[in-house]
Write a protein that holds these residues in place. Structure first.
Motif, PDB file in Angstrom:
ATOM      1  N   ASP A 152      31.157  79.277 -28.762  1.00 29.05           N
ATOM      2  CA  ASP A 152      30.838  80.346 -28.340  1.00 29.05           C
ATOM      3  C   ASP A 152      31.663  81.006 -27.725  1.00 29.05           C
ATOM      4  O   ASP A 152      31.578  81.170 -26.383  1.00 29.05           O
ATOM      5  CB  ASP A 152      29.268  80.599 -27.624  1.00 29.05           C
ATOM      6  CG  ASP A 152      28.855  82.029 -27.302  1.00 29.05           C
ATOM      7  OD1 ASP A 152      29.416  82.717 -28.266  1.00 29.05           O
ATOM      8  OD2 ASP A 152      28.290  82.220 -26.351  1.00 29.05           O
ATOM      9  N   VAL A 153      32.908  81.549 -28.325  1.00 24.23           N
ATOM     10  CA  VAL A 153      34.081  82.050 -27.656  1.00 24.23           C
ATOM     11  C   VAL A 153      34.533  83.288 -28.623  1.00 24.23           C
ATOM     12  O   VAL A 153      35.642  83.282 -29.044  1.00 24.23           O
ATOM     13  CB  VAL A 153      35.160  81.176 -27.630  1.00 24.23           C
ATOM     14  CG1 VAL A 153      34.737  80.159 -26.409  1.00 24.23           C
ATOM     15  CG2 VAL A 153      35.519  80.181 -28.911  1.00 24.23           C
ATOM     16  N   PHE A 156      38.035  84.795 -27.491  1.00 22.15           N
ATOM     17  CA  PHE A 156      39.145  84.012 -27.877  1.00 22.15           C
ATOM     18  C   PHE A 156      39.357  83.787 -29.229  1.00 22.15           C
ATOM     19  O   PHE A 156      40.492  83.918 -29.705  1.00 22.15           O
ATOM     20  CB  PHE A 156      38.711  82.584 -27.217  1.00 22.15           C
ATOM     21  CG  PHE A 156      39.783  81.717 -27.288  1.00 22.15           C
ATOM     22  CD1 PHE A 156      41.025  81.669 -26.240  1.00 22.15           C
ATOM     23  CD2 PHE A 156      39.671  80.588 -28.539  1.00 22.15           C
ATOM     24  CE1 PHE A 156      41.853  80.560 -26.474  1.00 22.15           C
ATOM     25  CE2 PHE A 156      40.679  79.485 -28.360  1.00 22.15           C
ATOM     26  CZ  PHE A 156      41.641  79.576 -27.547  1.00 22.15           C
ATOM     27  N   ARG A 157      38.389  83.771 -29.937  1.00 23.31           N
ATOM     28  CA  ARG A 157      38.410  83.753 -31.571  1.00 23.31           C
ATOM     29  C   ARG A 157      39.096  84.826 -32.042  1.00 23.31           C
ATOM     30  O   ARG A 157      39.938  84.845 -32.889  1.00 23.31           O
ATOM     31  CB  ARG A 157      37.043  83.265 -32.240  1.00 23.31           C
ATOM     32  CG  ARG A 157      36.997  83.010 -33.512  1.00 23.31           C
ATOM     33  CD  ARG A 157      35.608  83.146 -34.071  1.00 23.31           C
ATOM     34  NE  ARG A 157      34.916  82.236 -33.355  1.00 23.31           N
ATOM     35  CZ  ARG A 157      34.661  81.096 -33.608  1.00 23.31           C
ATOM     36  NH1 ARG A 157      35.158  80.474 -34.760  1.00 23.31           N
ATOM     37  NH2 ARG A 157      33.635  80.282 -33.003  1.00 23.31           N
ATOM     38  N   ALA A 199      39.439  76.118 -25.819  1.00 26.57           N
ATOM     39  CA  ALA A 199      38.294  77.033 -26.204  1.00 26.57           C
ATOM     40  C   ALA A 199      36.917  76.343 -25.617  1.00 26.57           C
ATOM     41  O   ALA A 199      36.096  77.077 -25.167  1.00 26.57           O
ATOM     42  CB  ALA A 199      38.184  77.090 -27.645  1.00 26.57           C
ATOM     43  N   GLU A 200      36.956  75.109 -25.563  1.00 27.10           N
ATOM     44  CA  GLU A 200      36.006  74.458 -24.770  1.00 27.10           C
ATOM     45  C   GLU A 200      35.479  74.786 -23.332  1.00 27.10           C
ATOM     46  O   GLU A 200      34.174  74.771 -22.848  1.00 27.10           O
ATOM     47  CB  GLU A 200      36.132  73.112 -25.088  1.00 27.10           C
ATOM     48  CG  GLU A 200      35.880  72.247 -26.270  1.00 27.10           C
ATOM     49  CD  GLU A 200      36.109  70.887 -26.545  1.00 27.10           C
ATOM     50  OE1 GLU A 200      36.728  70.275 -25.578  1.00 27.10           O
ATOM     51  OE2 GLU A 200      35.701  70.173 -27.479  1.00 27.10           O
ATOM     52  N   PRO A 202      35.947  77.824 -21.737  1.00 25.47           N
ATOM     53  CA  PRO A 202      34.980  78.984 -21.386  1.00 25.47           C
ATOM     54  C   PRO A 202      33.716  78.935 -22.375  1.00 25.47           C
ATOM     55  O   PRO A 202      32.889  79.194 -21.638  1.00 25.47           O
ATOM     56  CB  PRO A 202      35.780  80.041 -22.159  1.00 25.47           C
ATOM     57  CG  PRO A 202      36.677  79.474 -23.006  1.00 25.47           C
ATOM     58  CD  PRO A 202      37.067  78.209 -22.333  1.00 25.47           C
ATOM     59  N   ALA A 203      33.548  78.111 -23.140  1.00 21.95           N
ATOM     60  CA  ALA A 203      32.392  77.776 -23.709  1.00 21.95           C
ATOM     61  C   ALA A 203      31.552  76.883 -22.803  1.00 21.95           C
ATOM     62  O   ALA A 203      30.338  77.351 -22.879  1.00 21.95           O
ATOM     63  CB  ALA A 203      32.558  77.012 -25.150  1.00 21.95           C
ATOM     64  N   GLN A 207      31.340  81.469 -20.661  1.00 22.99           N
ATOM     65  CA  GLN A 207      32.112  82.494 -20.621  1.00 22.99           C
ATOM     66  C   GLN A 207      32.733  82.954 -21.897  1.00 22.99           C
ATOM     67  O   GLN A 207      33.567  83.446 -22.218  1.00 22.99           O
ATOM     68  CB  GLN A 207      33.525  82.097 -19.758  1.00 22.99           C
ATOM     69  CG  GLN A 207      33.321  82.117 -18.142  1.00 22.99           C
ATOM     70  CD  GLN A 207      34.569  81.435 -17.451  1.00 22.99           C
ATOM     71  OE1 GLN A 207      35.592  81.176 -18.107  1.00 22.99           O
ATOM     72  NE2 GLN A 207      34.734  81.483 -16.342  1.00 22.99           N
ATOM     73  N   GLY A 208      31.726  82.395 -22.963  1.00 17.48           N
ATOM     74  CA  GLY A 208      32.180  82.802 -24.059  1.00 17.48           C
ATOM     75  C   GLY A 208      32.100  84.101 -24.709  1.00 17.48           C
ATOM     76  O   GLY A 208      32.836  84.539 -25.446  1.00 17.48           O
ATOM     77  N   GLN A 210      32.689  86.931 -22.912  1.00 16.85           N
ATOM     78  CA  GLN A 210      33.427  87.761 -22.085  1.00 16.85           C
ATOM     79  C   GLN A 210      34.124  88.942 -23.127  1.00 16.85           C
ATOM     80  O   GLN A 210      34.486  88.737 -24.184  1.00 16.85           O
ATOM     81  CB  GLN A 210      34.598  87.149 -21.433  1.00 16.85           C
ATOM     82  CG  GLN A 210      35.648  86.476 -22.563  1.00 16.85           C
ATOM     83  CD  GLN A 210      36.881  86.045 -21.484  1.00 16.85           C
ATOM     84  OE1 GLN A 210      37.947  86.467 -21.679  1.00 16.85           O
ATOM     85  NE2 GLN A 210      36.583  84.994 -20.605  1.00 16.85           N
TER      86      GLN A 210
END
Length: 528
Positions: A152-153, A156-157, A199-200, A202-203, A207-208, A210
């Motif tokens: 769940d980012v 970032f994605r 990525a892990e 923030p997830a 923070q995903g 954001q």
């Protein structure tokens, strides 16, 4: 000159004379005549071809077009039609551009092969080089989609996918090489794992989701802490010194507001805050991902952001050396409370002996040896000599209460390295001989610790210099034996990281000379 019987008023030339005028071989002129590029205006009684001025001009133009790569049929078409030259040239320009792109790609592949020689790597690069822009975008998109999976980012994605969407239709030479490297990295498991780790974080910390405002806030925070760290680095503050504690405190103060809405909240500087900050920094410290971003910027025609790896290494080292406010200073205060003098003849006498011994090595070094490597990574003999001068200047200045205003990166040798060292050494020796200096307080440290610090620096760097010059490195054995427990006490708990002052300890035999064991403890590789 013999003229054609059909028109005696026009000058004509034989095939040999035309060849000389146009710079073409006779057989080429003959062949081009046979295929219709140029026609003779007549023949002699003996059957030899004759060409007029128009034919010579046509051959000149044909030769130019041929040198530009046009085929004979294209040349003939361009010459036969008055308005055909521009059209033929335009078509050929397009063909040439396509060929140039292919050649540029082949050049980039072969240039890369000079650095990577595996058959598998060549096959991979050749396959990537043939991809269309759409195929390249698909490759990167699929890599990112598969790597991030169900994390769940979204921000970032989206940022990575947006950057990957800018792959160029008509790449420059730099972009071709960037694409080949990117293709290799996408196929490499190291990049996939590194992107996933970043990525892990923030997830894992919720923070995903954001938004852009939060992302901009984090970028601004990065600018703040990197600027603060860069200033400290330029001032010569070691990451593992007590002086770095103030820098860490400033960075933590700037970072804390970003943690206000993150559970569990951290509201003040302390061991917990520094542990959390260290975890966050190390989760983002992925050189492979930083390079990935750089390549995407090159491919997108955007300026690549300045790398912050060096600043990150400094800050993470400072956090490890100063895990809580005042921790490093308290450790040193406890050490300084021990007023035992372990040095043969006393610290001042031992210092003078070591300084004299190192001075003899400095005098033995000649300018033609300045380029030799030393055990200090990335330092030549000249760099090492300059550092020896600086160490005398800085510690002597501190003892006088007047540290030098110029930085350690200034050239301190000038044109006479011996005179520079002897002048700096005399200044330090005079400063250390001030009445009461050994007992005077310099912050938490007594003056004798200043003398001790320079003694150790000169002793170890003297070993470096002796090694580089191929001389006996078993300097002052009794002082070296006394130095081993001292350096273990002072440096034993420091982080042995890239950003720190001390490299990881190296092996040394128990029966090795004492100074070899000191050098090995401080990260030097000791040859037997």
């Amino acid at each position: 000159m013999r003229r054609d019987d059909a028109d005696a008023s026009r000058p004509t030339w034989s095939i040999g004379a035309v060849a000389r005028q146009t710079g073409l071989p006779v057989k080429v002129v003959r062949h081009w005549s046979d295929v219709g590029v140029v026609a003779p205006v007549g023949r002699t009684a003996g059957g030899y071809r004759r060409y007029d001025a128009a034919g010579v001009a046509r051959l000149h133009l044909a030769r130019t077009l041929r040198e530009l790569g046009l085929g004979l049929s294209e040349i003939r078409a361009a010459l036969d039609r008055e308005d055909g030259l521009a059209e033929v040239a335009a078509a050929h320009v397009e063909a040439l551009e396509a060929r140039i792109r292919r050649l540029r790609t082949h050049q980039a592949v072969l240039r890369t092969v000079t650095r990577r020689t595996t058959h598998e790597g060549l096959e991979l690069m050749a396959r990537h080089a043939r991809m269309s822009p759409d195929e390249r975008r698909t490759l990167v998109h699929d890599f990112l989609t598969d790597t991030l999976g169900d994390l769940d980012v979204p921000h970032f994605r989206a940022g990575l996918l947006a950057a990957a969407a800018d792959l160029p239709e008509d790449p420059t030479d730099e972009q071709v090489e960037a694409w080949l490297e990117l293709g290799e990295r996408v196929a490499d498991g190291e990049l996939r794992a590194a992107v996933r780790r970043i990525a892990e974080y923030p997830a894992r910390h919720g923070q995903g989701a954001q938004d852009a405002a939060v992302a901009e806030e984090m970028r601004a925070l990065t600018d703040v802490w990197t600027a603060r760290v860069r200033t400290a680095m330029q001032a010569g503050i070691a990451a593992d010194s007590p002086a770095a504690d103030r820098v860490v405190a400033d960075v933590v103060a700037a970072w804390l507001p970003s943690r206000a809405n993150v559970a569990p909240a951290v509201t003040s500087d302390g061991a917990e805050a520094r542990t959390r900050l260290y975890e966050q920094l190390t989760s983002a410290a992925e050189p492979a991902v930083e390079r990935f971003w750089h390549l995407l910027c090159v491919l997108g025609g955007r300026p690549a952001p300045a790398g912050i790896a060096e600043e990150g290494r400094w800050l993470t080292t400072a956090l490890r050396a100063n895990p809580a406010p005042g921790a490093r200073e308290a450790r040193l205060e406890a050490l300084y409370a021990d007023d035992t003098d372990p040095w043969p003849g006393g610290v001042l006498d031992a210092f003078v002996r070591v300084q004299d011994t190192v001075g003899a090595l400095v005098r033995a070094a000649s300018p033609d040896q300045f380029g030799l490597p030393t055990p200090c990574e990335d330092w030549s003999v000249r760099d090492l000599l300059d550092h020896l001068v600086w160490e005398n200047i800085i510690w002597g200045g501190l003892a006088l209460g007047a540290p030098p205003a110029d930085g350690h990166d200034k050239d301190h040798l000038g044109g006479d390295h011996v005179a520079a060292f002897e002048s700096a050494a005399a200044g330090a020796r005079s400063a250390f001989r001030q009445p009461g200096l050994l007992e005077r307080s310099f912050g938490p440290a007594p003056g004798r610790r200043l003398v001790e610090q320079l003694l150790v620096e000169l002793l170890v760097h003297g070993w470096d210099l002796a090694t580089a010059l191929g001389r006996d490195r078993d300097l002052e054995p009794d002082i070296a034996r006394a130095a081993l427990p001292v350096v273990r006490d002072i440096y034993g708990d420091l982080p042995r990281t890239v950003g720190g002052s001390i490299a990881p300890a190296q092996p040394a035999a128990e029966r090795a000379p004492a100074l070899d064991r000191v050098a090995a403890f401080l990260g030097r590789r000791v040859s037997t």
